[in-house]
Design a protein around this motif. Sequence first.
Motif, PDB file in Angstrom:
ATOM      1  N   GLY A 120       0.705  -1.254   0.052  1.00 20.82           N
ATOM      2  CA  GLY A 120      -0.128   0.025  -0.091  1.00 20.82           C
ATOM      3  C   GLY A 120       0.766   1.245   0.062  1.00 20.82           C
ATOM      4  N   ASP A 121       2.048   1.147   0.684  1.00 21.75           N
ATOM      5  CA  ASP A 121       3.038   2.438   0.661  1.00 21.75           C
ATOM      6  C   ASP A 121       3.474   2.696  -0.741  1.00 21.75           C
ATOM      7  OD1 ASP A 121       2.928   2.634   3.605  1.00 21.75           O
ATOM      8  OD2 ASP A 121       4.224   1.063   3.710  1.00 21.75           O
ATOM      9  N   LEU A 122       3.516   1.725  -1.553  1.00 26.34           N
ATOM     10  CA  LEU A 122       4.033   2.072  -2.972  1.00 26.34           C
ATOM     11  C   LEU A 122       2.847   2.302  -3.878  1.00 26.34           C
ATOM     12  CD1 LEU A 122       6.019   1.854  -5.450  1.00 26.34           C
ATOM     13  CD2 LEU A 122       5.660  -0.476  -5.325  1.00 26.34           C
ATOM     14  N   VAL A 123       1.679   1.727  -3.649  1.00 29.10           N
ATOM     15  CA  VAL A 123       0.688   1.695  -4.556  1.00 29.10           C
ATOM     16  C   VAL A 123      -0.078   3.203  -4.378  1.00 29.10           C
ATOM     17  CG1 VAL A 123      -1.854   1.162  -4.933  1.00 29.10           C
ATOM     18  CG2 VAL A 123      -0.127  -0.623  -4.374  1.00 29.10           C
ATOM     19  N   PHE A 178       7.106 -11.373  -6.564  1.00 30.98           N
ATOM     20  CA  PHE A 178       5.981 -11.704  -7.478  1.00 30.98           C
ATOM     21  C   PHE A 178       4.802 -12.107  -6.642  1.00 30.98           C
ATOM     22  CE2 PHE A 178       8.539 -15.492  -7.692  1.00 30.98           C
ATOM     23  CZ  PHE A 178       7.866 -16.325  -7.311  1.00 30.98           C
ATOM     24  N   GLU A 179       5.224 -12.657  -5.404  1.00 31.10           N
ATOM     25  CA  GLU A 179       4.000 -13.328  -4.214  1.00 31.10           C
ATOM     26  C   GLU A 179       3.420 -12.115  -3.603  1.00 31.10           C
ATOM     27  OE1 GLU A 179       5.432 -17.575  -3.206  1.00 31.10           O
ATOM     28  OE2 GLU A 179       6.333 -15.864  -2.057  1.00 31.10           O
ATOM     29  N   ASN A 180       3.634 -10.687  -3.532  1.00 31.57           N
ATOM     30  CA  ASN A 180       3.273  -9.849  -2.963  1.00 31.57           C
ATOM     31  C   ASN A 180       2.985  -8.484  -4.001  1.00 31.57           C
ATOM     32  OD1 ASN A 180       5.400 -10.476  -0.259  1.00 31.57           O
ATOM     33  ND2 ASN A 180       3.032 -10.826  -0.321  1.00 31.57           N
ATOM     34  N   LEU A 181       2.148  -8.691  -4.686  1.00 31.73           N
ATOM     35  CA  LEU A 181       1.446  -7.533  -5.793  1.00 31.73           C
ATOM     36  C   LEU A 181       0.455  -7.056  -5.581  1.00 31.73           C
ATOM     37  CD1 LEU A 181       2.956  -9.521  -8.844  1.00 31.73           C
ATOM     38  CD2 LEU A 181       3.959  -7.761  -7.800  1.00 31.73           C
ATOM     39  N   HIS A 182      -0.246  -7.028  -4.535  1.00 33.52           N
ATOM     40  CA  HIS A 182      -1.606  -6.420  -4.244  1.00 33.52           C
ATOM     41  C   HIS A 182      -1.782  -5.002  -4.605  1.00 33.52           C
ATOM     42  CE1 HIS A 182      -5.704  -6.167  -2.958  1.00 33.52           C
ATOM     43  NE2 HIS A 182      -5.329  -5.321  -1.940  1.00 33.52           N
ATOM     44  N   GLY A 183      -2.794  -4.483  -5.373  1.00 31.86           N
ATOM     45  CA  GLY A 183      -2.682  -3.059  -5.697  1.00 31.86           C
ATOM     46  C   GLY A 183      -1.841  -2.964  -7.035  1.00 31.86           C
TER      47      GLY A 183
END
Length: 489
Positions: free
Chosen positions: A212-215, A279-284
């Motif tokens: 979320g910090d990046l998104v 690649f396992e944490n791409l939410h958003g």
Amino acid sequence: MIDYAPLEAWFVTGSQHLYGPEALEQVRANSEAVVAGVNGSGALPVKVVFKAVVTTPDEVSAALREADGAPNCIGVIAWMHTFSPGKMWIGGLSRLRRPLCHLHTQMGRDIPWSTIDMDFMNLNQSAHGGREFGYICTRLGIERKVVVGHWRDGSVQDRVATWLRAAAAWHDSQGMRIARIGDNMRQVAVTEGDKVEAQRRFGYAVDGYGLGDLVAHVEAASEGAVDALCGEYADTYSMMEGLLPGRARHQSLRDAARIELGLRSFLTEGGFHAFTDTFENLHGLRQLPGIAVQRLMADGCGFGAEGDWKHAALVRSMKVMAHGLPGGTSFMEDYTYHLDPGDQGVLGAHMLEICPSIAAGTPSCEIHPLGIGGREDPVRLVFDAAPGPAVNVAVVDLGDRFRMVVSEVEVVEPFEALPKLPVARAMWKPRPDLETAAAAWIHAGGAHHTAFSLTLTAEHLEDFAAMAGVECLFIDDDTELRRFRRELR
């Protein structure tokens, strides 16, 4: 992102009062001439600054204490012009935290056969003055580089330049900030490690951040900025037809550009020098960052895939060492082998994230399925690495210590075309051969991720490892497996 201009290495000359004031004035004049000469040679990447002729314990301690406190001083170059009693160096050297290079040289290259007298001998005593200095450094356990030869010789200047590049990278490592976006790839061992010990040993800090910090930064990118970056892509790379404006996949290019803008904003705001993702944490995110990671590396940013913060830091440090030199440096992975007994080789790649600084020609901007990550097809730059000598380097955490493994390789053109492999890649032949190099790497516990450079040599990495105080193993033309395993034991 990398700037050598503010950096300095301090030049300190050792002597004593035994020879009188006139001799000491000559020592100072000669020291200033040496510094002016090496700076004027054009061979050194960092300015050398003459600081002092030291003749007493208090002068030694003051000079080295000042070097430690100077924010732009990356190391100390010491020269024993005359004999300089070792005991007077104990206090200063014991507290010195900057990297140390012992330049074992003398003012004149040749013995003046017809005129040499005792005055000359008293003044020009580096041959045994340097041995006294060497003894006290060894007695105190002081890690340093020793460069021997005349200061005007190109080979001597090149070795000092190599040390200066390693010292610049070490200086950059002190306070380096690494953003770990998401977690490590699940169940992978080698990307784990002791971040507290890494900060104590190498100086860099690794902090975790949610997607979320990046998104938030990605979503804040303006349409105008996205338009401009897509135009930059088109001007810089060979574009796949479908990615151009008005074509079927242009929205994917815009999504990739938005991710790059968001990453740059996030990293700039946080003052980060390197980062990881997985690649396992791409939410958003609509796609795994590909071209964004590649271009950030090309600008000097460190990167590690699957949460591999050790190699994100190593890539950054090697980028700093290589600054201003031809060639390139990238995150890398030994991916698959060609095991033809007469022509063996390694095909290196990593899905999307290989830096275009190592490309042989103009990269092609393309979009293709990835098959992992559960997101839309990612945009990436596709190319073959330029041929030439290279180093493939890993840092691993062995639980009680860190180890660096350096493999020397020769990059070659792929043995055949790779029309169905739309990723950036490098084909290389390890030294001395694939079987020996791979077995040695595996015995050493070398990681499957690496930092790869067409610019640096094993000497750069050796100097950097020495500054960090970590063991360093070399796999090269002289590697013999039995001897290598004995070295490990």
